[in-house]
Scaffold this motif. Structure first.
Motif, mmCIF file in Angstrom:
data_model
loop_
_atom_site.group_PDB
_atom_site.id
_atom_site.type_symbol
_atom_site.label_atom_id
_atom_site.label_comp_id
_atom_site.label_asym_id
_atom_site.label_seq_id
_atom_site.Cartn_x
_atom_site.Cartn_y
_atom_site.Cartn_z
ATOM 1 N N ASN A 193 0.823 -1.259 0.072
ATOM 2 C CA ASN A 193 -0.012 -0.004 0.196
ATOM 3 C C ASN A 193 0.943 1.284 0.014
ATOM 4 O O ASN A 193 0.747 2.275 -0.794
ATOM 5 C CB ASN A 193 -0.829 -0.108 1.336
ATOM 6 N N VAL A 194 1.922 1.197 1.012
ATOM 7 C CA VAL A 194 2.951 2.390 1.047
ATOM 8 C C VAL A 194 3.534 2.652 -0.307
ATOM 9 O O VAL A 194 3.695 3.786 -0.859
ATOM 10 C CB VAL A 194 3.988 2.143 2.246
ATOM 11 N N ALA A 195 4.024 1.442 -0.875
ATOM 12 C CA ALA A 195 4.631 1.624 -2.574
ATOM 13 C C ALA A 195 3.507 2.005 -3.452
ATOM 14 O O ALA A 195 3.933 3.141 -4.071
ATOM 15 C CB ALA A 195 4.877 -0.084 -2.678
ATOM 16 N N ASP A 196 2.353 1.706 -3.192
ATOM 17 C CA ASP A 196 1.430 2.286 -4.476
ATOM 18 C C ASP A 196 1.083 3.902 -4.172
ATOM 19 O O ASP A 196 1.070 4.581 -5.011
ATOM 20 C CB ASP A 196 0.047 1.576 -3.955
ATOM 21 N N ASN A 197 1.139 4.226 -2.685
ATOM 22 C CA ASN A 197 0.882 5.685 -2.450
ATOM 23 C C ASN A 197 2.264 6.433 -3.072
ATOM 24 O O ASN A 197 1.937 7.472 -3.554
ATOM 25 C CB ASN A 197 0.668 5.888 -0.758
ATOM 26 N N LEU A 200 2.110 6.710 -6.588
ATOM 27 C CA LEU A 200 1.167 7.916 -7.003
ATOM 28 C C LEU A 200 1.819 9.138 -6.682
ATOM 29 O O LEU A 200 1.748 9.995 -7.687
ATOM 30 C CB LEU A 200 -0.096 7.545 -6.139
ATOM 31 N N LEU A 201 2.399 9.404 -5.525
ATOM 32 C CA LEU A 201 3.017 10.593 -5.220
ATOM 33 C C LEU A 201 4.366 10.863 -6.024
ATOM 34 O O LEU A 201 4.458 12.237 -6.866
ATOM 35 C CB LEU A 201 3.651 10.334 -3.824
ATOM 36 N N SER A 231 8.248 1.008 -7.182
ATOM 37 C CA SER A 231 7.826 -0.325 -7.760
ATOM 38 C C SER A 231 8.768 -1.423 -7.352
ATOM 39 O O SER A 231 8.172 -2.428 -6.718
ATOM 40 C CB SER A 231 8.359 0.189 -9.177
ATOM 41 N N SER A 232 9.774 -0.991 -6.612
ATOM 42 C CA SER A 232 10.575 -2.072 -5.973
ATOM 43 C C SER A 232 10.072 -2.470 -4.610
ATOM 44 O O SER A 232 10.260 -3.544 -4.326
ATOM 45 C CB SER A 232 12.107 -1.364 -5.896
ATOM 46 N N SER A 233 9.430 -1.546 -4.070
ATOM 47 C CA SER A 233 8.712 -1.763 -2.690
ATOM 48 C C SER A 233 7.783 -2.754 -2.911
ATOM 49 O O SER A 233 7.411 -3.554 -2.119
ATOM 50 C CB SER A 233 8.337 -0.481 -2.019
#
Lengths: 400, 122
Positions: A193-197, A200-201, A231-233
């Motif tokens: 979720n953090v990686a997605d956010n 987006l950021l 992406s890596s996260s």
């Protein structure tokens, strides 16, 4: 016949003519000479008749005496021959009876001895068997054996239970681990979720950098790098999820396997316990059955002992029988010797004095050593028909 | 140590049954068939009791008791008669000879053993 009898024979017949003549002389008128003549004639005739009668009587008496003598002689001869035959019979019979008694005595002795030997052998064997039995049927031995067997087998069950308990601990630990993986999965999702956010950021930052033109170029590079990181996260989060899935699958499999093993273990232990319990019960029952048998045997051994004592008492009949037979044999022998000794005495000198019945009976009685012998003897001498009861009860114990 | 008892009887079967009875109670047994044989065997060997029959060939039991009592080693040995004779006169002869008890045959083992236990010195 004495002289008075003889005179009687003469006087009696002659007395009638004498009396008649005297009556003629005194009471008739016949001449005295004639009277004397008649008297002489009748007297002479009477004497003749008396003589004839007397001679006839003597002849008859002599004949009678001779016939009596003959009868006496015959009787004596018969008696003598009867005594001779009796002596001969005794002489033949007594040694035979003696021999039979001796043989019976020897047979009884021999057979009872053999019987006693066999009985002793049996008694010794029984005694050995009972001793062995007594040694093996000790309560303590059974108890110790049972306790040690129980201890060993219970130890085995305990070991098995411990193993099962360890297995359960592992199972619980694995279960605990599976609860951690759920947490880890949530953390991996958070990462994603953090990686997605961030992604987006980064996208927004790149848009803003493009708007800034030349001034935002540097910032666009930073935004691009942030995007790469996001992406890596995200990829890491996905890998984490996948790895966690793998771990979960492996743990579920381990748990299933562990659960099955524990169940098998439990069943095995339960079944083993039951088997062991059954084996122990069987052993115990067998041992107690054995002990019961031993008790029966012990009871039997007391009865056997009592029977042995009875047989020992009964076997002693041989001693009494032998003594009685021996005395009968000796008494017959003595009787025979007496007959033989009497036969050496000339027949004309033999008399009843040669056989002193009372002395012989007293001598016989002196030999007796068994009470029944004396009782039989006394009863027979007294003329009693029935045999007296058994006198030798034995066991008459006297302390001096 | 086992006590030793001598049994003297001309009947072999009586010797055997007495031996069985005594050995079953742990006694050692020596036997003899008459008084003469018994005296031959009484050569100093320690015996704790002498049991003898009365009527025997060669030497009777009463003479045996008298003769054995003359030997220093057996002067104080208890002696007992085991016989079919039950007459008081004979019993008195036995008593006078030195016997301590008189048991009439046939004997029952427990009665013999009772007499033995009372006669044997501890």
């Amino acid at each position: 016949m004495n002289n008075i009898d003889k005179a009687f024979f003469y006087i009696m017949p002659s007395s009638i003519p004498v009396v008649g003549s005297l009556l003629l002389i005194f009471f008739t008128d016949i001449a005295i000479t004639l009277s004397l003549f008649i008297f002489c004639c009748t007297f002479g005739l009477s004497l003749l008749v008396g003589y004839l009668l007397f001679s006839k009587l003597q002849l008859a008496q002599a004949k009678l005496a001779s016939s009596h003598q003959q009868a006496n002689n015959n009787f004596l001869q018969q008696t003598q021959s009867y005594i001779d035959a009796l002596e001969e019979l005794m002489g033949e019979v007594l040694p035979v009876v003696s021999k039979q008694i001796k043989t019976s005595k020897e047979h009884v002795e021999q057979e009872v001895l053999s019987l006693t030997d066999r009985f002793l052998a049996i008694t010794k064997k029984i005694s050995l068997l009972l001793d062995d039995q007594r040694k093996s049927d000790d309560d303590a031995v059974i108890g110790t054996l049972l306790t040690s067997t129980k201890t060993i087998l219970n130890g085995v069950i305990n070991d098995l239970c411990n193993l099962n308990s360890n297995e359960k601990t592992i199972f619980q630990e694995v279960e605990k681990l599976s609860s951690y993986t759920a947490e880890l999965e949530s953390m991996a999702n958070d990462v994603r979720n953090v990686a997605d956010n961030i992604n987006l950021l980064a996208l927004n930052a790149a848009i803003e950098a493009a708007r800034a033109g030349e001034h935002g170029r540097g910032f666009a590079v930073v935004a691009d790098e942030i995007k790469k990181l996001a992406s890596s996260s995200a990829s890491t989060g996905s890998r984490m999820n996948k790895t966690l899935d793998d771990i979960n699958t492996a743990m579920a499999s381990t748990l299933t396997s562990s659960k099955t093993t524990t169940q098998v273990y439990s069943k095995t232990i339960e079944s083993s316990s039951e088997h062991i319990e059954k084996v122990l019960t069987d052993i115990e029952n067998t041992l107690y059955a054995f002990k019961d048998k031993s008790q029966t045997l012990a009871d039997a051994s007391e009865q056997i002992q009592s029977e042995v004592y009875h047989v020992i008492t009964a076997l002693q009949f041989q001693d009494r029988v032998t003594q009685i037979l021996e005395h009968a044999e000796h008494n017959l022998y003595d009787f025979n010797e007496l007959l033989l000794a009497n036969q050496t005495v000339p027949k004309t000198e033999r008399s009843a004095d040669l056989i002193q019945t009372n002395d012989i009976l007293e001598k016989m009685a002196l030999r007796y050593t068994v009470p029944e012998e004396l009782a039989n003897h006394q009863a027979t001498v007294a003329g009693e028909q029935k045999t007296p009861g058994q006198e030798s009860k034995g066991d008459d114990l006297t302390f001096f | 140590m086992a006590k030793t008892i001598m049994i003297v009887d001309d009947s072999a079967s009586i010797r055997k049954v007495v031996r069985l009875t005594l050995e079953s109670q742990g006694f050692d047994v020596i036997d003899a068939a008459d008084g003469v044989e018994a005296l031959k065997k009484l050569n100093g060997v320690k015996i704790h009791l002498l049991i003898t029959d009365v009527n025997m060939p060669n030497m009777d039991g009463i003479t045996l008791v008298q003769e054995a009592k003359k030997l220093p080693a057996y002067k104080f040995t208890p002696m007992m008669m085991l016989t079919t004779e039950a007459g008081d006169e004979k019993k008195m002869q036995g008593r006078a000879a030195g016997a301590k008890a008189w048991l009439v045959k046939p004997f029952q083992p427990p009665i013999l053993l009772n007499a033995v236990s009372k006669l044997i010195l501890p």
